[in-house]
Motif scaffolding. Structure first.
Motif, mmCIF file in Angstrom:
data_model
loop_
_atom_site.group_PDB
_atom_site.id
_atom_site.type_symbol
_atom_site.label_atom_id
_atom_site.label_comp_id
_atom_site.label_asym_id
_atom_site.label_seq_id
_atom_site.Cartn_x
_atom_site.Cartn_y
_atom_site.Cartn_z
ATOM 1 N N SER A 9 0.806 -1.219 0.000
ATOM 2 C CA SER A 9 0.000 0.000 0.000
ATOM 3 C C SER A 9 0.838 1.268 0.000
ATOM 4 N N ASP A 10 2.163 1.151 0.132
ATOM 5 C CA ASP A 10 2.991 2.351 0.033
ATOM 6 C C ASP A 10 3.153 2.726 -1.433
ATOM 7 N N THR A 11 3.544 3.963 -1.706
ATOM 8 C CA THR A 11 3.624 4.439 -3.072
ATOM 9 C C THR A 11 4.926 5.189 -3.321
ATOM 10 N N VAL A 12 5.237 5.350 -4.604
ATOM 11 C CA VAL A 12 6.222 6.354 -4.978
ATOM 12 C C VAL A 12 5.524 7.704 -4.922
ATOM 13 N N PRO A 13 6.253 8.813 -4.938
ATOM 14 C CA PRO A 13 5.586 10.113 -4.964
ATOM 15 C C PRO A 13 4.698 10.253 -6.205
ATOM 16 N N SER A 14 3.444 10.560 -5.992
ATOM 17 C CA SER A 14 2.477 10.866 -7.051
ATOM 18 C C SER A 14 2.106 9.679 -7.918
ATOM 19 N N GLY A 15 2.377 8.456 -7.485
ATOM 20 C CA GLY A 15 2.118 7.337 -8.388
ATOM 21 C C GLY A 15 1.490 6.126 -7.766
ATOM 22 N N GLY A 16 0.553 6.261 -6.839
ATOM 23 C CA GLY A 16 0.097 5.069 -6.135
ATOM 24 C C GLY A 16 -1.386 4.835 -6.090
ATOM 25 N N ARG A 17 -2.129 5.186 -7.142
ATOM 26 C CA ARG A 17 -3.562 4.901 -7.102
ATOM 27 C C ARG A 17 -3.866 3.421 -7.319
ATOM 28 N N PHE A 18 -3.022 2.738 -8.119
ATOM 29 C CA PHE A 18 -3.258 1.328 -8.436
ATOM 30 C C PHE A 18 -2.061 0.432 -8.128
ATOM 31 N N ASP A 19 -0.858 0.966 -8.246
ATOM 32 C CA ASP A 19 0.379 0.208 -8.033
ATOM 33 C C ASP A 19 0.407 -0.324 -6.608
ATOM 34 N N GLY A 20 0.347 -1.640 -6.466
ATOM 35 C CA GLY A 20 0.330 -2.261 -5.139
ATOM 36 C C GLY A 20 -1.078 -2.420 -4.609
ATOM 37 N N ILE A 21 -1.838 -1.342 -4.622
ATOM 38 C CA ILE A 21 -3.191 -1.360 -4.069
ATOM 39 C C ILE A 21 -4.068 -2.393 -4.770
ATOM 40 N N ALA A 22 -3.900 -2.533 -6.103
ATOM 41 C CA ALA A 22 -4.731 -3.493 -6.834
ATOM 42 C C ALA A 22 -4.592 -4.893 -6.252
ATOM 43 N N GLY A 23 -3.381 -5.282 -5.879
ATOM 44 C CA GLY A 23 -3.167 -6.612 -5.342
ATOM 45 C C GLY A 23 -3.818 -6.833 -3.996
ATOM 46 N N ILE A 24 -3.795 -5.812 -3.165
ATOM 47 C CA ILE A 24 -4.423 -5.932 -1.849
ATOM 48 C C ILE A 24 -5.940 -5.975 -1.981
ATOM 49 N N LEU A 25 -6.498 -5.055 -2.767
ATOM 50 C CA LEU A 25 -7.956 -4.973 -2.872
ATOM 51 C C LEU A 25 -8.541 -6.140 -3.646
ATOM 52 N N CYS A 26 -7.794 -6.699 -4.603
ATOM 53 C CA CYS A 26 -8.263 -7.920 -5.267
ATOM 54 C C CYS A 26 -8.313 -9.085 -4.279
ATOM 55 N N GLY A 27 -7.304 -9.182 -3.434
ATOM 56 C CA GLY A 27 -7.314 -10.218 -2.410
ATOM 57 C C GLY A 27 -8.489 -10.075 -1.476
ATOM 58 N N LEU A 28 -8.762 -8.832 -1.075
ATOM 59 C CA LEU A 28 -9.896 -8.574 -0.190
ATOM 60 C C LEU A 28 -11.209 -8.919 -0.884
ATOM 61 N N ALA A 29 -11.320 -8.548 -2.161
ATOM 62 C CA ALA A 29 -12.550 -8.841 -2.915
ATOM 63 C C ALA A 29 -12.758 -10.343 -3.082
ATOM 64 N N ALA A 30 -11.684 -11.082 -3.335
ATOM 65 C CA ALA A 30 -11.795 -12.528 -3.494
ATOM 66 C C ALA A 30 -12.243 -13.193 -2.195
ATOM 67 N N ILE A 31 -11.642 -12.780 -1.101
ATOM 68 C CA ILE A 31 -12.025 -13.349 0.196
ATOM 69 C C ILE A 31 -13.475 -13.013 0.514
ATOM 70 N N ARG A 32 -13.881 -11.775 0.218
ATOM 71 C CA ARG A 32 -15.272 -11.374 0.459
ATOM 72 C C ARG A 32 -16.227 -12.240 -0.358
ATOM 73 N N ALA A 33 -15.905 -12.463 -1.632
ATOM 74 C CA ALA A 33 -16.771 -13.279 -2.478
ATOM 75 C C ALA A 33 -16.906 -14.695 -1.939
ATOM 76 N N LEU A 34 -15.808 -15.263 -1.475
ATOM 77 C CA LEU A 34 -15.843 -16.619 -0.937
ATOM 78 C C LEU A 34 -16.647 -16.689 0.359
ATOM 79 N N ARG A 35 -16.435 -15.728 1.230
ATOM 80 C CA ARG A 35 -17.145 -15.742 2.515
ATOM 81 C C ARG A 35 -18.645 -15.547 2.309
ATOM 82 N N GLU A 36 -19.003 -14.638 1.415
ATOM 83 C CA GLU A 36 -20.431 -14.385 1.192
ATOM 84 C C GLU A 36 -21.121 -15.589 0.558
ATOM 85 N N ALA A 37 -20.352 -16.420 -0.132
ATOM 86 C CA ALA A 37 -20.908 -17.646 -0.711
ATOM 87 C C ALA A 37 -20.948 -18.794 0.294
ATOM 88 N N GLY A 38 -20.438 -18.550 1.517
ATOM 89 C CA GLY A 38 -20.426 -19.592 2.525
ATOM 90 C C GLY A 38 -19.290 -20.587 2.365
#
Length: 418
Positions: free
Chosen positions: A84-113
């Motif tokens: 979740s850390d960034t270079v100066p002015s360059g961190g809207r997706f770099d790194g963050i995509a991997g964390i939030l995709c992981g969170l989304a995948a876990i959420r999808a699995l949990r909501e499906a039971g």
């Protein structure tokens, strides 16, 4: 396609927007590691991890880990995440995509039971980007047992040692060596490509073959300084011209290698001495950045650089003073079997894929020392990264999250995922 394979696009977008708002004022999108803004972003992630049912901890290396306990504690951990850390002015997706995709995948699995057999961990690795301490991939280095005492003693802003900075963000550097992980079964990282290939070829998913090794050279050529107006063009030993010729020779040599795998050579720093507008350069110095997915190709190019420098210098009546190797890391291959699991999941979802190497470094390179590891790339608009214009559409990222969900299920149900 079963319901838990579908990422909630709206909630994924909400998380991206929330983290984008956590940025240094006036310089979006910036959360430099160890800063108050970085910690504010971490607080948001820790809260979101907990809301999705994960148990959160910060390990000895300062990594934020969300843990979903599996039904069989004897099985190895399935791990995903990024930074979740960034270079100066360059961190809207770099790194963050991997964390939030992981969170989304876990959420999808949990909501499906879904109830995983393996424990699943989502990690925000500390300081993947080069930090003010002069080191990158700090958290993943520590997890892999590659954060040495000399690293921990490196000085940062205000003279603070890196070890103290890790303690300040919740780590325990004195216990890093004892906490090297031995329980990871597989690791998958989603990341934006940071290059133009997927977008230009209109392919939604890149499956990374290897993370390129990186070498840096310092090359110094010396000639003879002279008056720019009185030294005839045919009677000069112009170190600047010699260096310019070398830059072209290195470019041509790199292009010749590129067809056999990912390979780049870049000269981003050149200094002429004495540096006067009316003085023929008496010396020229350059830093060469070389990246290759094939270590032998790197070795061959490094050996060739000496010869190219000598020829360019001799052509202008100059001498090569130094071809100094400043640093060298080796390429890290992504696990073929794990790449196959990802590709099978993409086939199930009807997603086209492309094998390609990563020319940038990633935490995966260090986690690969501990377990089979692989990466999934998503397209970057216009190939831009490390700039405010860095962009990847939410739908493109959500497709990768769908693929990660499918991949985690495949790995969790494999009889050989031990």
């Amino acid at each position: 396609m079963t319901s838990f394979h579908k990422t909630d696009r709206d909630r994924l977008q909400q998380d991206f927007d929330a983290l984008a708002a956590i940025t240094e004022p006036g310089i979006p999108w910036t959360r430099r590691s160890f800063t108050p803004m970085f910690l504010k972003g971490r607080d948001y992630l820790e809260k979101r991890f907990a809301e999705e049912g994960l148990t959160t901890t910060i390990d000895a290396s300062g990594n934020l880990i969300g843990r979903w306990q599996g039904s069989d504690p004897t099985l190895p951990v399935l791990m995903t995440g990024s930074h979740s850390d960034t270079v100066p002015s360059g961190g809207r997706f770099d790194g963050i995509a991997g964390i939030l995709c992981g969170l989304a995948a876990i959420r999808a699995l949990r909501e499906a039971g879904y109830r995983p057999r393996h424990t699943i961990e989502l990690v925000d690795f500390l300081a993947e980007e080069p930090s003010e301490w002069g080191l990158s991939c700090i958290g993943s280095r520590g997890m892999a047992g590659a954060l040495d005492p000399e690293h921990l003693a490196m000085k940062g802003p205000g003279g603070e040692e890196l070890g103290d900075a890790i303690s300040r963000v919740g780590g325990a550097p004195e216990r890093i060596r004892q906490h090297q992980r031995t329980d990871i079964g597989r690791f998958v990282e989603i990341h934006i490509e940071q290059g133009p290939v997927l977008e230009r070829l209109n392919v939604p998913i890149g499956i990374v073959t290897a993370i390129a090794g990186i070498a840096r050279l310092r090359i110094r050529i010396e000639g003879e300084a002279a008056h720019a107006g009185t030294a005839p063009m045919t009677m000069r030993a112009d170190a600047g011209i010699a260096m310019a010729a070398l830059v072209v020779r290195l470019r041509d040599a790199a292009r010749a290698v590129e067809g056999n795998g990912h390979f780049t050579a870049t000269i981003g720093i050149i200094k002429f001495e004495p540096g006067g507008a009316n003085v023929v350069p008496g010396a020229a110095e350059a830093i060469v950045d070389i990246r290759a997915e094939n270590d032998q190709a790197m070795d061959d190019f490094l050996a060739l650089a000496d010869d190219l420098a000598e020829k360019a210098a001799a052509q202008e009546g100059c001498k090569v003073i130094a071809v100094e190797r400043l640093s060298r890391t080796f390429a890290v291959a992504c696990d073929p079997a794990l790449r196959g699991v990802i590709e099978a999941g993409a086939d199930d979802l009807g997603l086209g894929t492309l094998p390609l190497a990563s020319g940038a470094g990633h935490d995966t390179a260090f986690v690969a020392r501990l377990a089979p590891a692989a990466m999934i790339f998503v397209p970057s608009k216009d190939g831009k990264s490390h700039t405010p214009e860095e962009w990847t559409d939410t739908e493109a990222i959500a497709l990768a999250a769908d693929l990660l969900t499918r991949t985690l299920v495949r790995l969790d149900t494999q009889s050989d995922a031990h």
